[in-house]
Write a protein that holds these residues in place. Structure first.
Motif, PDB file in Angstrom:
ATOM      1  N   LEU A  72       5.412  -5.374  -5.958  1.00 21.60           N
ATOM      2  CA  LEU A  72       4.699  -6.257  -5.032  1.00 21.60           C
ATOM      3  C   LEU A  72       4.293  -5.524  -3.754  1.00 21.60           C
ATOM      4  CD1 LEU A  72       6.876  -9.496  -5.294  1.00 21.60           C
ATOM      5  CD2 LEU A  72       4.634  -9.059  -6.339  1.00 21.60           C
ATOM      6  N   GLU A  73       3.084  -5.775  -3.319  1.00 20.30           N
ATOM      7  CA  GLU A  73       2.550  -5.151  -2.103  1.00 20.30           C
ATOM      8  C   GLU A  73       3.360  -5.486  -0.866  1.00 20.30           C
ATOM      9  OE1 GLU A  73      -1.442  -6.211  -1.398  1.00 20.30           O
ATOM     10  OE2 GLU A  73      -2.274  -4.810  -2.857  1.00 20.30           O
ATOM     11  N   ASP A  74       4.003  -6.665  -0.849  1.00 21.24           N
ATOM     12  CA  ASP A  74       4.762  -7.041   0.342  1.00 21.24           C
ATOM     13  C   ASP A  74       6.264  -6.796   0.184  1.00 21.24           C
ATOM     14  OD1 ASP A  74       5.237  -8.975  -1.484  1.00 21.24           O
ATOM     15  OD2 ASP A  74       4.856 -10.679  -0.137  1.00 21.24           O
ATOM     16  N   ARG A  75       6.621  -5.960  -0.803  1.00 23.55           N
ATOM     17  CA  ARG A  75       8.027  -5.591  -0.990  1.00 23.55           C
ATOM     18  C   ARG A  75       8.194  -4.066  -1.072  1.00 23.55           C
ATOM     19  NH1 ARG A  75      12.480  -8.765  -1.086  1.00 23.55           N
ATOM     20  NH2 ARG A  75      13.249  -8.042  -3.121  1.00 23.55           N
ATOM     21  N   ASN A  76       7.212  -3.397  -1.629  1.00 19.92           N
ATOM     22  CA  ASN A  76       7.320  -1.971  -1.945  1.00 19.92           C
ATOM     23  C   ASN A  76       6.450  -1.169  -0.967  1.00 19.92           C
ATOM     24  OD1 ASN A  76       6.892   0.591  -3.076  1.00 19.92           O
ATOM     25  ND2 ASN A  76       7.150  -0.189  -5.172  1.00 19.92           N
ATOM     26  N   ILE A  77       7.091  -0.332  -0.144  1.00 22.28           N
ATOM     27  CA  ILE A  77       6.310   0.388   0.884  1.00 22.28           C
ATOM     28  C   ILE A  77       5.352   1.415   0.278  1.00 22.28           C
ATOM     29  CG2 ILE A  77       8.077   0.091   2.706  1.00 22.28           C
ATOM     30  CD1 ILE A  77       8.691   3.146   2.311  1.00 22.28           C
ATOM     31  N   LEU A  78       5.566   1.776  -0.991  1.00 21.43           N
ATOM     32  CA  LEU A  78       4.633   2.717  -1.631  1.00 21.43           C
ATOM     33  C   LEU A  78       3.452   1.993  -2.288  1.00 21.43           C
ATOM     34  CD1 LEU A  78       7.088   5.384  -3.095  1.00 21.43           C
ATOM     35  CD2 LEU A  78       6.014   5.261  -0.841  1.00 21.43           C
ATOM     36  N   LYS A  79       3.486   0.663  -2.266  1.00 25.54           N
ATOM     37  CA  LYS A  79       2.374  -0.141  -2.807  1.00 25.54           C
ATOM     38  C   LYS A  79       1.618  -0.882  -1.701  1.00 25.54           C
ATOM     39  CE  LYS A  79       3.714   0.678  -7.054  1.00 25.54           C
ATOM     40  NZ  LYS A  79       2.920   1.508  -7.974  1.00 25.54           N
ATOM     41  N   ALA A  80       2.222  -1.022  -0.549  1.00 23.76           N
ATOM     42  CA  ALA A  80       1.592  -1.782   0.547  1.00 23.76           C
ATOM     43  C   ALA A  80       0.237  -1.165   0.897  1.00 23.76           C
ATOM     44  CB  ALA A  80       2.500  -1.765   1.775  1.00 23.76           C
ATOM     45  N   PRO A  81      -0.777  -2.003   1.145  1.00 26.03           N
ATOM     46  CA  PRO A  81      -2.134  -1.490   1.321  1.00 26.03           C
ATOM     47  C   PRO A  81      -2.402  -0.881   2.707  1.00 26.03           C
ATOM     48  CG  PRO A  81      -2.121  -3.886   1.470  1.00 26.03           C
ATOM     49  CD  PRO A  81      -0.733  -3.486   1.126  1.00 26.03           C
ATOM     50  N   SER A  82      -1.506  -1.074   3.669  1.00 23.40           N
ATOM     51  CA  SER A  82      -1.746  -0.514   5.011  1.00 23.40           C
ATOM     52  C   SER A  82      -0.410  -0.192   5.674  1.00 23.40           C
ATOM     53  CB  SER A  82      -2.500  -1.542   5.876  1.00 23.40           C
ATOM     54  OG  SER A  82      -1.664  -2.665   6.115  1.00 23.40           O
ATOM     55  N   MET A  83      -0.454   0.651   6.702  1.00 24.22           N
ATOM     56  CA  MET A  83       0.770   0.972   7.439  1.00 24.22           C
ATOM     57  C   MET A  83       1.292  -0.270   8.169  1.00 24.22           C
ATOM     58  SD  MET A  83       2.098   3.892   6.881  1.00 24.22           S
ATOM     59  CE  MET A  83       3.341   3.815   8.171  1.00 24.22           C
ATOM     60  N   PHE A  84       0.388  -1.161   8.575  1.00 25.19           N
ATOM     61  CA  PHE A  84       0.820  -2.423   9.180  1.00 25.19           C
ATOM     62  C   PHE A  84       1.712  -3.197   8.201  1.00 25.19           C
ATOM     63  CE2 PHE A  84      -0.161  -7.043   9.592  1.00 25.19           C
ATOM     64  CZ  PHE A  84       0.508  -7.277  10.791  1.00 25.19           C
ATOM     65  N   LYS A  85       1.281  -3.232   6.933  1.00 30.14           N
ATOM     66  CA  LYS A  85       2.085  -3.935   5.913  1.00 30.14           C
ATOM     67  C   LYS A  85       3.412  -3.212   5.658  1.00 30.14           C
ATOM     68  CE  LYS A  85      -0.195  -7.634   4.714  1.00 30.14           C
ATOM     69  NZ  LYS A  85      -1.589  -7.558   4.265  1.00 30.14           N
ATOM     70  N   ILE A  89       7.158  -4.843   6.037  1.00 30.30           N
ATOM     71  CA  ILE A  89       8.238  -4.791   5.033  1.00 30.30           C
ATOM     72  C   ILE A  89       9.520  -4.247   5.656  1.00 30.30           C
ATOM     73  CG2 ILE A  89       9.017  -3.654   2.900  1.00 30.30           C
ATOM     74  CD1 ILE A  89       6.045  -3.613   2.005  1.00 30.30           C
ATOM     75  N   VAL A  90       9.393  -3.120   6.379  1.00 29.68           N
ATOM     76  CA  VAL A  90      10.585  -2.496   6.979  1.00 29.68           C
ATOM     77  C   VAL A  90      11.201  -3.424   8.023  1.00 29.68           C
ATOM     78  CG1 VAL A  90      11.440  -0.525   8.309  1.00 29.68           C
ATOM     79  CG2 VAL A  90       9.727  -0.167   6.513  1.00 29.68           C
ATOM     80  N   GLY A  91      10.357  -4.057   8.831  1.00 27.76           N
ATOM     81  CA  GLY A  91      10.841  -4.983   9.848  1.00 27.76           C
ATOM     82  C   GLY A  91      11.583  -6.161   9.236  1.00 27.76           C
ATOM     83  N   LYS A  92      11.046  -6.679   8.144  1.00 29.19           N
ATOM     84  CA  LYS A  92      11.686  -7.819   7.470  1.00 29.19           C
ATOM     85  C   LYS A  92      13.058  -7.425   6.917  1.00 29.19           C
ATOM     86  CE  LYS A  92      10.489 -11.573   4.281  1.00 29.19           C
ATOM     87  NZ  LYS A  92      11.037 -11.412   2.915  1.00 29.19           N
ATOM     88  N   LEU A 118       8.616   4.200  12.966  1.00 29.84           N
ATOM     89  CA  LEU A 118       7.988   4.334  11.648  1.00 29.84           C
ATOM     90  C   LEU A 118       6.611   4.948  11.833  1.00 29.84           C
ATOM     91  CD1 LEU A 118       7.935   3.321   8.531  1.00 29.84           C
ATOM     92  CD2 LEU A 118       6.538   1.462   9.452  1.00 29.84           C
ATOM     93  N   GLY A 119       6.307   5.989  11.060  1.00 34.50           N
ATOM     94  CA  GLY A 119       4.978   6.575  11.142  1.00 34.50           C
ATOM     95  C   GLY A 119       4.488   6.936   9.767  1.00 34.50           C
ATOM     96  N   GLY A 120       3.176   7.074   9.642  1.00 32.36           N
ATOM     97  CA  GLY A 120       2.665   7.494   8.345  1.00 32.36           C
ATOM     98  C   GLY A 120       1.170   7.289   8.232  1.00 32.36           C
ATOM     99  N   GLN A 121       0.664   7.649   7.076  1.00 24.87           N
ATOM    100  CA  GLN A 121      -0.763   7.484   6.819  1.00 24.87           C
ATOM    101  C   GLN A 121      -0.977   7.113   5.355  1.00 24.87           C
ATOM    102  OE1 GLN A 121      -3.264  10.947   7.443  1.00 24.87           O
ATOM    103  NE2 GLN A 121      -5.099   9.688   7.668  1.00 24.87           N
TER     104      GLN A 121
END
Lengths: 247, 247
Positions: A72-85, A89-92, A118-121
């Motif tokens: 799921l995009e809102d559970r898996n940080i490697l599937k999330a469509p943006s760094m905001f998402k 996830i990490v915040g939740k 948290l940082g990334g691209q």
């Protein structure tokens, strides 16, 4: 305590963290506070942690579990469509872990709190840098606030405030952060070597300069030893106070 | 918040304090945190205060009352035979005021606490510098710990740690402290101009360089503006990090 910095420059992101953790002054350990995840040519994510170590480790384990177990995009940080998402996830995860121990556990003054950088691209978007609060909400770095510090932040702040420039090269930015870390380590025993370092060059989607700097590192020794004399020279170059400066 | 420093050099003592006080972010005032007493050719005493302003002011008023009303060596700081005894009088006053409000007043988290820096010289003895805790006990400066900071101490500590030398002249020591104050003011809005300054030359028994430095002070402007570029030059003079520094 802890000292971690995430810094945004034109070329990309720089991350640095110390490794000292303590539960009281007589229970001192080393722990890596820098964690990263990458998908080749597509995304790279770096997380720096401060605060309660159990909370930080539980958050990282949960992030990893959700990578393994969810598409799921809102559970898996490697599937999330943006760094905001990714930050959401990490915040939740952080909020849920903290409130679990706060509500169900023993009463304790803020002891379960952690704060993250948290940082990334992700391909198609710029590199992003966030500060995630213990409550799980977060703020993003900007031109006005191009770096975040967590942990024992005060000793090392003035040098970054004064010498930061978004046009710094990676080598110069790393040097600046090492001076900031050296100042902190010299002033406070709760922050200590070795230091972990990594960088994320814009659109490389690859973590570089992944180095652990310990007390035998010649470059750090050089910086640490020469910073004192450079600083004394800098002070000397300013005019000395004279009584007639009073007016 | 507050930032005050007392520094011991071979030539004597240097004192510096900011003037910003606040009760919440929307109740900001200026207050002098530096107070001094002298008996010509015989003794000079300087007190810097941080913490609860009501407690600090009550302590100073009580010190003054006891000067006016008592001839006793253990009550009147202008009669006490040593700086150690002066520190005991001030510490006792501080402890009594704090415990009065703590025991009889409303419950409050440390809100009645103040911490003082006390320095001075009495004829026949060396200049002495003390840090007085809210509990009224105190420690004395030494070669190992030649300066004390109170209030918002962390930002301005690394520069003093690195550049202090007991052989500094008064002019150089004042310059160093102004850089430390400038670093703190730049990093934290709870510390602010004007800055109060004074020095006590060994065996002069006279307070000198009694100056209030405000935003129009040309010397401070010069220091503040040039410190940034001096610092950048100092950083530049160090070798840049290269990937082969990793090994």
């Amino acid at each position: 305590m802890t000292y971690c910095v995430g810094l945004k420059i034109n070329e990309g992101l720089v991350f640095m963290s110390d490794t000292l953790t303590n539960a009281g002054v007589d229970n001192i350990n080393r722990n890596r506070k820098m964690k990263n995840w990458s998908v080749r040519n597509y995304r790279s994510i770096v997380l720096l942690t401060s605060g309660n170590l159990a909370t930080s480790q539980a958050a990282i384990s949960t992030i990893n579990e959700q990578i393994d177990q969810s598409e799921l995009e809102d559970r898996n940080i490697l599937k999330a469509p943006s760094m905001f998402k990714v930050a959401k996830i990490v915040g939740k995860i952080l909020r849920e872990i903290t409130s679990e121990y706060t509500i169900e556990g023993q009463k304790s003054d803020n002891q379960y709190h952690s704060t993250f950088i948290l940082g990334g691209q992700i391909k198609g978007s710029e590199p992003k840098l966030f500060l995630i609060y213990p409550e799980g909400n977060f703020i993003e770095a900007s031109d006005d606030q191009p770096f975040f510090q967590i942990g024992e932040t005060k000793y090392g702040k003035p040098i970054i405030v004064r010498a930061y420039d978004k046009g710094l090269s990676f080598g110069e930015a790393i040097k600046l952060l090492l001076v900031s870390f050296d100042s902190t380590i010299k002033a406070n025993v709760s922050v200590g070597l070795p230091i972990d370092l990594c960088t994320l060059k814009g659109s490389s989607f690859k973590i570089s300069n992944q180095v652990r700097i310990d007390q035998d590192n010649k470059y750090f020794k050089n910086i640490s030893e020469n910073w004192g004399s450079s600083l004394k020279k800098a002070i000397k170059s300013l005019p000395t106070f004279q009584e007639d400066n009073c007016s």
